[in-house]
Design an enzyme around this catalytic site. Structure first.
Site, short mmCIF file in Angstrom:
data_model
loop_
_atom_site.label_atom_id
_atom_site.label_comp_id
_atom_site.label_asym_id
_atom_site.label_seq_id
_atom_site.Cartn_x
_atom_site.Cartn_y
_atom_site.Cartn_z
N ARG A 1 -3.52 -10.11 5.04
CA ARG A 1 -3.94 -10.13 3.63
C ARG A 1 -2.75 -9.63 2.80
O ARG A 1 -2.39 -8.46 2.88
CB ARG A 1 -5.16 -9.23 3.46
CG ARG A 1 -5.74 -9.22 2.05
CD ARG A 1 -6.95 -8.27 1.98
NE ARG A 1 -7.58 -8.30 0.68
CZ ARG A 1 -7.16 -7.59 -0.36
NH1 ARG A 1 -6.12 -6.79 -0.26
NH2 ARG A 1 -7.80 -7.67 -1.52
N LYS B 1 0.81 -1.23 0.00
CA LYS B 1 0.00 0.00 0.00
C LYS B 1 0.84 1.27 0.00
O LYS B 1 2.02 1.26 0.36
CB LYS B 1 -0.99 -0.03 1.16
CG LYS B 1 -2.14 -1.00 0.84
CD LYS B 1 -3.30 -0.91 1.78
CE LYS B 1 -4.39 -1.87 1.27
NZ LYS B 1 -5.43 -2.09 2.25
N1 HH2 Z 1 -7.41 -3.80 0.72
C1 HH2 Z 1 -7.71 -3.83 -0.58
C2 HH2 Z 1 -8.82 -4.56 -1.05
N2 HH2 Z 1 -9.59 -5.26 -0.18
N3 HH2 Z 1 -10.05 -5.99 1.99
C3 HH2 Z 1 -9.77 -5.99 3.30
N4 HH2 Z 1 -10.52 -6.70 4.16
N5 HH2 Z 1 -8.71 -5.28 3.81
C4 HH2 Z 1 -7.90 -4.53 3.00
O1 HH2 Z 1 -6.97 -3.88 3.52
C5 HH2 Z 1 -8.18 -4.52 1.59
C6 HH2 Z 1 -9.29 -5.27 1.11
C7 HH2 Z 1 -6.86 -3.08 -1.55
O2 HH2 Z 1 -5.85 -3.90 -2.07
P1 HH2 Z 1 -5.94 -4.68 -3.46
O3 HH2 Z 1 -7.07 -5.65 -3.42
O4 HH2 Z 1 -4.63 -5.28 -3.77
O5 HH2 Z 1 -6.18 -3.55 -4.55
P2 HH2 Z 1 -7.46 -3.05 -5.35
O6 HH2 Z 1 -8.49 -2.63 -4.37
O7 HH2 Z 1 -6.94 -1.93 -6.20
O8 HH2 Z 1 -7.96 -4.20 -6.18
#
Ligand code: HH2
Length: 301
Positions: free
Chosen positions: A273, A239
């Site tokens: 995660r 992040k």
């Molecule tokens: N962060 C992201 C997405 N979903 N869910 C939970 N529970 N906690 C988190 O910190 C979280 C999440 C963002 O990361 P990522 O899925 O890699 O990116 P994007 O939202 O751009 O798909």
């Protein structure tokens, strides 16, 4: 926010999650050690892996690799939540998620689906998902009922605002208390609908309507969040907070992500995660050997 007082417990006791179990449908996961949730985004625009796994075969191959690397759960998402992201229509999100889900449902690990749409929650659970990860914290009408009508686990995440606007001007009087209060009240409302405590995970939502200082305050407060009586999930992987600290771009934040995951685990996070499962697992094994004093079990050659 109501938290148990530390009293005379030792520091080690305070900073470890209370061992317990997370019930995800047919799968029960022990929380005696931090669990690794491997992330797969089936999107064109996710902030770190967007466009890599839109092809079903690629996504399935990556899922298998993450399981081989030691993932305890997989989290698949079809809608990016990066700051500024546009919402995705139900039909498009469904087309991204279901074909992959159907092919990985029998991998032997719990499959979580990252969605805030109640219709898709129901369809995903019917297709084999054993956990729903809702970044809107079950605020969408019908979301609590979709969970209550199933035996799936759920992750309730805190977000201030929505992905389009959340990073414009995040503001809290007391970020830890406000995030904790929101999570507890959503968990209680869900339990009032009949969902057992052992199916609920809470997540402070790092990067979701938070400045770097808010994120750091929440990470430092992980022991307090973990004492709310539910397993806490920490999602810090790759992040922007980490990039702000190290100055490195999103594709080069493995070291930073591992450090953040270890720090969260040491402070009581139950689920990490992460995109980089192998690196995080290796670091956790070292940490566990130190914490549990397993030196006698390690060969000295
Ligand atoms: N962060 C992201 C997405 N979903 N869910 C939970 N529970 N906690 C988190 O910190 C979280 C999440 C963002 O990361 P990522 O899925 O890699 O990116 P994007 O939202 O751009 O798909």
């Amino acid at each position: 926010m109501t938290t148990a007082r530390a009293g005379s417990r030792s520091k080690a006791e305070i900073f470890r999650p209370q061992p317990g179990e997370l019930r995800c449908g047919r799968i029960t996961l022990s929380l005696a050690r931090p669990l690794l949730m491997g992330v797969i985004n089936i999107t064109p625009d996710s902030f770190s892996d967007g466009g890599q796994f839109l092809d079903v075969a690629h996504a399935v191959r990556h899922a298998r690799q993450l399981v081989e690397e030691g993932a305890d759960l997989l989290d698949i998402g079809g809608e990016s939540s990066r700051p500024g992201a546009e919402p995705v229509a139900l039909d498009e999100e469904r087309k991204r998620i279901l074909p992959v889900l159907e092919r990985i449902a029998d991998l032997g690990v719990a499959i979580s689906v990252d969605t805030c749409k109640p219709e898709l929650m129901r369809e995903a659970i019917a297709a084999g998902a054993s956990m729903i990860n809702d970044i809107f914290g079950l605020r969408t009408p019908g979301a609590m009922e979709a969970i209550a009508g199933s035996d799936a686990a759920v992750c309730i995440m805190h977000m201030q605002g929505n992905p389009k606007s959340m990073q414009l001007a995040p503001h809290y009087d007391d970020v830890v208390a406000e995030v904790g209060d929101f999570l507890l009240s959503q968990a209680r409302a869900l339990m009032d609908k009949g969902v057992e405590r052992s199916r609920i995970v809470l997540d402070p939502g790092f990067g979701f309507g938070k400045t770097p200082l808010h994120n750091l305050a929440l990470l430092r407060a992980m022991p307090e969040l973990a004492r709310m009586g539910f397993p806490v999930l920490a999602g810090l992987s790759r992040k922007s907070l980490l990039g702000k600290i190290s100055g490195r771009p999103v594709g080069q934040r493995v070291h930073e992500s591992v450090a953040a995951a270890l720090s969260a685990a040491q402070r009581g996070a139950a689920i990490l995660r992460v995109h980089d499962v192998a690196a995080t697992r290796a670091a956790l094994l070292v940490q566990q050997a130190i914490d549990n004093d397993q030196s006698a079990a390690i060969e000295n050659d």
